[in-house]
Design an enzyme around this catalytic site. Structure first.
Site, short mmCIF file in Angstrom:
data_model
loop_
_atom_site.label_atom_id
_atom_site.label_comp_id
_atom_site.label_asym_id
_atom_site.label_seq_id
_atom_site.Cartn_x
_atom_site.Cartn_y
_atom_site.Cartn_z
N LYS A 156 0.85 -1.18 0.00
CA LYS A 156 0.00 0.00 0.00
C LYS A 156 0.88 1.23 0.00
CE LYS A 156 -3.18 2.83 2.67
NZ LYS A 156 -3.93 3.04 3.91
N GLU A 206 -9.15 12.25 12.13
CA GLU A 206 -8.41 11.02 12.46
C GLU A 206 -7.54 11.17 13.70
OE1 GLU A 206 -5.60 7.61 10.34
OE2 GLU A 206 -6.41 9.27 9.16
#
Length: 405
Positions: A156, A206
């Site tokens: 990723k 977040e």
């Protein structure tokens, strides 16, 4: 002071007390002007407002100062302990923007919002907009990343771009902050004056880590889709994200990395088996709340944050390879973007959030950053739409239409 189900321990009271002793260009001002700039961090757990700057610190100095405070002093329950605030860069070897405020107060989001009032001023108009990556170039890089994944261990990569905006006059930061607070009620809003005279502001959804006593919580986001103004379509998109194999894989990589990092540091680590949906004003995200107890009672929130930053939600996996690939592909360098903003106090408590949905403002100029997680199954055009949508938070705060530049 505001409390909610995310709070990890009771007993924090509102008191005011003095505390104790490369996407970012070279945008300087006097020490007096720096001290005059307001600093704040607002969340559902704690709303911190600071004024006057006593001392700037690098990351190692900040961790050492927190350890010394905790070793040498006791703090009465309900009183504000000496605190360090500020921002950390994406790459922790770069310059940090940490400092000890002279005065610090705990307030509430509502009280802070009321302090800003409802003043309206004539807004400067947008004169120019430049992205360091065009749509075509970004899509080409997504294809490049997918090829690298086919021939390496890269699983990723978070690929970002930086946008620079110039206005007809100085950006009125209080107006931008007021919009951030009112338009992003679920998110953590911050304003940090930087040493070069610019100001870092944003509304991050977040949470990297919140720690109080021995208890900690992490709330990573990975896997996203833009929201829709149509209620039925918006709900459909949320469910589509929840069932997306690509996004579930992306999220699982983030959780696996955090599980590996936190398992040896904590007891009673609780990680839900499946992610949940979290929404902001502009995006749906997959999210998971991780909770546990720190084994080492001397570890501060800042100590814990530096150990797990950057997560795969900001960087990629494996971390070192992803970090090197980002440095090779992104043209501007991230600086403070995709870093951390927050506070840690002498008790070891603290809260650090990811520096996303944010901007750096100086005078008539603003810089914004957005990124998306790239996997083998990524669609380049969809990833571009995602990073465009993520700029919507700051576009709205700057008084611009979110989807038109």
């Amino acid at each position: 002071m505001m409390m909610n189900h995310d709070q990890l321990s009771p007993g924090h009271m509102m008191h005011e007390a003095p505390s104790s002793p490369e996407c970012t260009p070279a945008l300087s001002r006097s020490a007096h002007a720096q001290n005059a700039a307001p600093t704040f961090f607002l969340s559902s757990f704690r709303a911190v407002k600071a004024s006057r700057l006593q001392k700037r610190l690098d990351l190692n100095q900040a961790c050492q100062q927190l350890a010394e405070w905790r070793e040498n002093a006791a703090f009465h329950a309900g009183h504000v302990a000496p605190t360090i605030m500020g921002a950390l860069p994406f790459g922790l070897s770069a310059q940090a923007e940490l400092f000890i405020p002279t005065d610090i107060a705990l307030t509430t989001r509502e009280m802070f919002q009321a302090d800003y009032g409802a003043e309206t001023i004539e807004e400067p108009t947008l004169q120019s907009y430049h992205s360091d990556l065009s749509e075509a170039r970004y899509c080409d890089l997504v294809i490049d990343v997918k090829k690298r994944m086919a021939h390496s261990d890269l699983r990723k990569l978070v690929l970002g771009r930086c946008a620079r905006l110039r206005f007809s006059g100085p950006v009125h930061v209080p107006s931008v902050v007021r919009r951030l607070i009112t338009q992003n009620q679920r998110d953590m809003v911050f304003q940090i004056p930087l040493r070069d005279g610019s100001i870092l502001i944003g509304a991050s959804p977040e949470l990297l880590v919140r720690k109080t006593g021995a208890q900690f919580c992490c709330h990573p986001l990975a896997g996203s889709i833009p929201r829709s103004p149509d209620q039925a379509e918006d709900a459909r998109r949320g469910q589509m994200l929840l069932s997306s194999a690509k996004d579930r894989d992306e999220h699982a990589i983030v959780i696996a990395q955090l599980r590996s990092q936190l398992s040896d540091l904590s007891r009673d680590l609780d990680i839900p088996d499946i992610p949940s949906l979290t929404r902001t004003a502009t995006m749906w995200h997959l999210s998971t709340k991780l909770r546990g107890s720190i084994r080492d009672p001397k570890m501060s929130a800042l100590d814990l944050a530096r150990l797990i930053h950057p997560t795969a939600a900001l960087c990629g996996a494996p971390k070192d390879l992803a970090f090197r690939t980002i440095s090779a592909l992104e043209p501007s360098g991230r600086g403070l973007f995709a870093g951390l903003v927050g506070w840690s106090d002498a008790r070891g408590d603290g809260e650090w959030v990811v520096t996303i949905r944010s901007g750096i403002i100086k005078g008539a100029e603003a810089q914004l950053f957005s990124g998306a997680g790239i996997l083998p199954g990524s669609n380049p055009e969809a990833e571009w739409r995602e990073i465009e949508a993520k700029l919507g938070t700051m576009r709205r705060a700057l008084g611009l239409e979110p989807d038109k530049m």
